[in-house]
Design a protein around this motif. Structure first.
Motif, PDB file in Angstrom:
ATOM      1  N   HIS A  59       0.777  -1.097  -0.077  1.00  0.00           N
ATOM      2  CA  HIS A  59      -0.075  -0.104  -0.055  1.00  0.00           C
ATOM      3  C   HIS A  59       0.873   1.272   0.113  1.00  0.00           C
ATOM      4  O   HIS A  59       0.374   2.304   0.531  1.00  0.00           O
ATOM      5  N   ALA A  60       1.895   1.068  -0.361  1.00  0.00           N
ATOM      6  CA  ALA A  60       3.024   2.294  -0.271  1.00  0.00           C
ATOM      7  C   ALA A  60       2.596   3.417  -1.419  1.00  0.00           C
ATOM      8  O   ALA A  60       2.720   4.434  -0.942  1.00  0.00           O
ATOM      9  N   ALA A  61       1.831   3.012  -2.222  1.00  0.00           N
ATOM     10  CA  ALA A  61       1.319   4.250  -3.228  1.00  0.00           C
ATOM     11  C   ALA A  61       0.031   4.993  -2.715  1.00  0.00           C
ATOM     12  O   ALA A  61      -0.330   5.989  -3.354  1.00  0.00           O
ATOM     13  N   GLU A  62      -0.437   4.444  -1.780  1.00  0.00           N
ATOM     14  CA  GLU A  62      -1.626   5.048  -1.109  1.00  0.00           C
ATOM     15  C   GLU A  62      -1.282   5.902  -0.187  1.00  0.00           C
ATOM     16  O   GLU A  62      -0.632   5.960   0.968  1.00  0.00           O
ATOM     17  N   SER A  63      -1.977   7.094  -0.150  1.00  0.00           N
ATOM     18  CA  SER A  63      -1.563   8.333   0.847  1.00  0.00           C
ATOM     19  C   SER A  63      -2.205   8.156   2.159  1.00  0.00           C
ATOM     20  O   SER A  63      -1.924   8.888   3.140  1.00  0.00           O
ATOM     21  N   GLY A  64      -3.226   7.445   2.146  1.00  0.00           N
ATOM     22  CA  GLY A  64      -4.003   7.195   3.558  1.00  0.00           C
ATOM     23  C   GLY A  64      -4.888   5.846   3.418  1.00  0.00           C
ATOM     24  O   GLY A  64      -5.109   5.355   2.534  1.00  0.00           O
ATOM     25  N   VAL A  65      -5.563   5.822   4.411  1.00  0.00           N
ATOM     26  CA  VAL A  65      -6.745   4.667   4.579  1.00  0.00           C
ATOM     27  C   VAL A  65      -7.933   5.134   5.413  1.00  0.00           C
ATOM     28  O   VAL A  65      -7.754   5.886   6.364  1.00  0.00           O
ATOM     29  N   MET A  66      -9.237   4.966   4.721  1.00  0.00           N
ATOM     30  CA  MET A  66     -10.117   5.161   5.569  1.00  0.00           C
ATOM     31  C   MET A  66     -10.842   4.001   5.819  1.00  0.00           C
ATOM     32  O   MET A  66     -10.292   2.892   5.455  1.00  0.00           O
ATOM     33  N   VAL A  67     -11.819   3.949   6.977  1.00  0.00           N
ATOM     34  CA  VAL A  67     -12.236   2.481   7.511  1.00  0.00           C
ATOM     35  C   VAL A  67     -13.949   2.595   7.630  1.00  0.00           C
ATOM     36  O   VAL A  67     -14.454   3.779   7.169  1.00  0.00           O
ATOM     37  N   ARG A  68     -14.332   1.449   7.619  1.00  0.00           N
ATOM     38  CA  ARG A  68     -15.802   1.311   7.622  1.00  0.00           C
ATOM     39  C   ARG A  68     -16.292   1.923   8.941  1.00  0.00           C
ATOM     40  O   ARG A  68     -15.687   1.832  10.166  1.00  0.00           O
ATOM     41  N   THR A  69     -17.331   2.843   8.903  1.00  0.00           N
ATOM     42  CA  THR A  69     -17.801   3.842   9.769  1.00  0.00           C
ATOM     43  C   THR A  69     -19.094   3.566  10.183  1.00  0.00           C
ATOM     44  O   THR A  69     -20.032   3.351   9.223  1.00  0.00           O
ATOM     45  N   GLU A  70     -19.417   3.902  11.480  1.00  0.00           N
ATOM     46  CA  GLU A  70     -20.825   3.751  11.951  1.00  0.00           C
ATOM     47  C   GLU A  70     -21.445   4.966  12.348  1.00  0.00           C
ATOM     48  O   GLU A  70     -20.744   5.545  13.189  1.00  0.00           O
ATOM     49  N   ILE A  71     -22.780   5.170  12.013  1.00  0.00           N
ATOM     50  CA  ILE A  71     -23.206   6.733  12.381  1.00  0.00           C
ATOM     51  C   ILE A  71     -23.807   6.225  13.892  1.00  0.00           C
ATOM     52  O   ILE A  71     -24.661   5.190  14.013  1.00  0.00           O
ATOM     53  N   VAL A  72     -23.650   6.848  14.870  1.00  0.00           N
ATOM     54  CA  VAL A  72     -24.524   6.519  16.289  1.00  0.00           C
ATOM     55  C   VAL A  72     -24.968   7.852  16.668  1.00  0.00           C
ATOM     56  O   VAL A  72     -24.536   8.964  16.835  1.00  0.00           O
ATOM     57  N   ILE A  73     -26.470   7.752  16.558  1.00  0.00           N
ATOM     58  CA  ILE A  73     -27.115   8.851  17.302  1.00  0.00           C
ATOM     59  C   ILE A  73     -27.347   8.832  18.528  1.00  0.00           C
ATOM     60  O   ILE A  73     -27.684   7.974  19.153  1.00  0.00           O
ATOM     61  N   GLU A  74     -26.941   9.825  19.237  1.00  0.00           N
ATOM     62  CA  GLU A  74     -27.083  10.088  20.426  1.00  0.00           C
ATOM     63  C   GLU A  74     -27.883  11.212  21.096  1.00  0.00           C
ATOM     64  O   GLU A  74     -28.243  12.271  20.325  1.00  0.00           O
ATOM     65  N   GLU A  75     -28.068  11.469  22.465  1.00  0.00           N
ATOM     66  CA  GLU A  75     -28.657  12.344  22.806  1.00  0.00           C
ATOM     67  C   GLU A  75     -28.028  12.507  24.357  1.00  0.00           C
ATOM     68  O   GLU A  75     -27.680  11.484  25.011  1.00  0.00           O
ATOM     69  N   LEU A  76     -28.068  13.803  24.911  1.00  0.00           N
ATOM     70  CA  LEU A  76     -27.687  14.175  26.365  1.00  0.00           C
ATOM     71  C   LEU A  76     -28.934  14.179  27.019  1.00  0.00           C
ATOM     72  O   LEU A  76     -29.748  14.723  27.144  1.00  0.00           O
ATOM     73  N   VAL A  77     -28.721  13.183  28.173  1.00  0.00           N
ATOM     74  CA  VAL A  77     -29.819  13.003  29.083  1.00  0.00           C
ATOM     75  C   VAL A  77     -29.181  13.467  30.668  1.00  0.00           C
ATOM     76  O   VAL A  77     -28.287  12.490  30.913  1.00  0.00           O
ATOM     77  N   GLU A  78     -29.446  14.532  31.124  1.00  0.00           N
ATOM     78  CA  GLU A  78     -28.801  14.769  32.516  1.00  0.00           C
ATOM     79  C   GLU A  78     -27.303  14.554  32.361  1.00  0.00           C
ATOM     80  O   GLU A  78     -26.632  14.024  33.313  1.00  0.00           O
ATOM     81  N   ASP A  79     -26.445  15.386  31.552  1.00  0.00           N
ATOM     82  CA  ASP A  79     -25.132  15.179  31.489  1.00  0.00           C
ATOM     83  C   ASP A  79     -24.412  14.043  30.976  1.00  0.00           C
ATOM     84  O   ASP A  79     -23.656  13.607  31.438  1.00  0.00           O
ATOM     85  N   LYS A  80     -25.414  12.771  30.522  1.00  0.00           N
ATOM     86  CA  LYS A  80     -24.962  11.511  30.224  1.00  0.00           C
ATOM     87  C   LYS A  80     -25.129  11.532  28.744  1.00  0.00           C
ATOM     88  O   LYS A  80     -26.299  11.841  28.364  1.00  0.00           O
ATOM     89  N   ILE A  81     -24.286  10.840  27.900  1.00  0.00           N
ATOM     90  CA  ILE A  81     -24.551  10.637  26.664  1.00  0.00           C
ATOM     91  C   ILE A  81     -25.397   9.085  26.380  1.00  0.00           C
ATOM     92  O   ILE A  81     -24.571   8.203  26.789  1.00  0.00           O
ATOM     93  N   GLU A  82     -26.270   9.277  25.655  1.00  0.00           N
ATOM     94  CA  GLU A  82     -27.192   7.949  25.559  1.00  0.00           C
ATOM     95  C   GLU A  82     -27.286   7.806  24.133  1.00  0.00           C
ATOM     96  O   GLU A  82     -27.636   8.588  23.407  1.00  0.00           O
ATOM     97  N   PRO A  83     -26.825   6.697  23.622  1.00  0.00           N
ATOM     98  CA  PRO A  83     -27.098   6.100  22.235  1.00  0.00           C
ATOM     99  C   PRO A  83     -28.612   5.847  22.082  1.00  0.00           C
ATOM    100  O   PRO A  83     -29.329   5.292  23.048  1.00  0.00           O
ATOM    101  N   ILE A  84     -29.158   6.265  21.000  1.00  0.00           N
ATOM    102  CA  ILE A  84     -30.320   5.905  20.721  1.00  0.00           C
ATOM    103  C   ILE A  84     -30.782   4.848  19.574  1.00  0.00           C
ATOM    104  O   ILE A  84     -31.564   4.009  19.655  1.00  0.00           O
TER     105      ILE A  84
END
Length: 327
Positions: free
Chosen positions: A117-142
């Protein structure tokens, strides 16, 4: 800061200590530990950042450099400040609200270390969207969903249509900036997309498919410092998307004249007219079908009413016939 670290991680933050705390835990939980961390506090409260970094171990604090901007330099200004403060062979932007799988750095560094992969300038990865909300200063995944689930490779052709990657998913070689420059600080939004266009115009970028290694946090219902620009600045995204495209068209016209673009614009215009005409026909057919359904429903109601009346009248007639027979 750790001298000679192989990876420079840049974390942009502003008045989001809840997310920054999670980001620090996430970064220092990586299985690959040969990195330095540059935190760019872009106009936020310095005390919040200093408090969080002071709680890390002495070994971790020795690998952290913090830059405080008295006034916000914008997302891309913050990125550039962090990148220039580091020295790692590889670089990645880890915003304060996003996160990684523990093996993100190990997998991406190994990919770019592979001579294949020497000719490649970088690599990207499989990504997951995580929908969240803040509930009383806690991060809650939806809920969660895969970002561009059909993507199997990174191409300029796809990137020209729409941004198909986010900073948290992209580890690249530092020397890439020598060839394509840094992030465009004149762009308040879509700066990562414009950078990706320059990168892919210069060289190939690899893609690690499989289980998600990067997680893009989104909060559609949040406002203020806790919001995402993709939701809070929808109009600006559309505006600067158009401006970036116009700049590239202008550069192309300056090099070879507008002839090719004029031809392609006409072809695209004709295709658009065909699509509009087809949509009009579909709308007309849908309207006719609705009218037919309404008539069928009315007819059905008429049959029901007549049947009900018939059944009602049938009973006294039968009684009259029985009485006549007895007579």
């Amino acid at each position: 800061m750790t001298s000679g670290a192989r990876v420079t991680i840049v974390t942009r933050t502003k008045n989001r200590p809840i997310f920054l705390a999670r980001a620090l835990d996430d970064i220092f939980a990586q299985t690959f530990q040969d990195f330095e961390l540059v935190i760019v506090n872009d106009g936020g409260n310095p005390a919040d950042v200093e408090h969080l970094t002071s709680q890390r171990s002495e070994a971790e604090r020795s690998r952290i450099t913090t830059i405080h901007h008295a006034e916000s330099a914008g997302m891309e200004g913050a990125s550039n400040a962090g990148l220039k403060a580091g020295s790692g062979e590889f670089v990645v932007i880890h915003d304060d609200d996003d996160f990684w799988a523990p093996e993100f750095l190990a997998r991406t560094v190994a990919y770019l270390d592979d001579p294949a992969h020497a000719a490649e300038s970088g690599v990207m990865v499989r990504t997951e969207i995580v929908i969240e909300e803040l509930v009383e200063d806690k991060i809650e995944p939806i809920r969660r969903e895969i970002f561009w689930a059909d993507m199997r490779q990174i191409t300029l052709a796809d990137m020209l249509k729409i941004n198909r990657a986010v900073p948290i998913s992209f580890l690249y070689r530092r020397n890439l900036h020598d060839h394509v420059g840094y992030y465009n600080e004149n762009l308040p939004v879509v700066g990562d997309w414009e950078f990706h266009l320059r990168v892919l115009s210069h060289s190939r970028v690899g893609f690690l498919d499989g289980e998600p290694l990067a997680f893009w946090s989104q909060r559609p219902e949040s406002a203020g410092h806790h919001s995402n620009s993709i939701f809070a600045k929808v109009a600006e995204h559309a505006q600067y998307d158009a401006l970036v495209r116009d700049d590239y068209l202008r550069d192309q016209a300056a090099q070879g004249g507008p002839g090719t673009m004029l031809y392609l614009t006409r072809v695209l215009s004709e295709q658009e007219e065909l699509i509009v005409a087809q949509q009009r026909r579909l709308d007309e057919s849908a309207a006719k079908l609705d009218h037919i359904l309404e008539r069928l429903e009315a007819l059905n109601q008429t049959v029901v009413v007549r049947t009900s009346v018939g059944e009602f009248l049938k009973k006294p007639m039968l009684l009259v016939r029985k009485l006549l027979r007895r007579g």
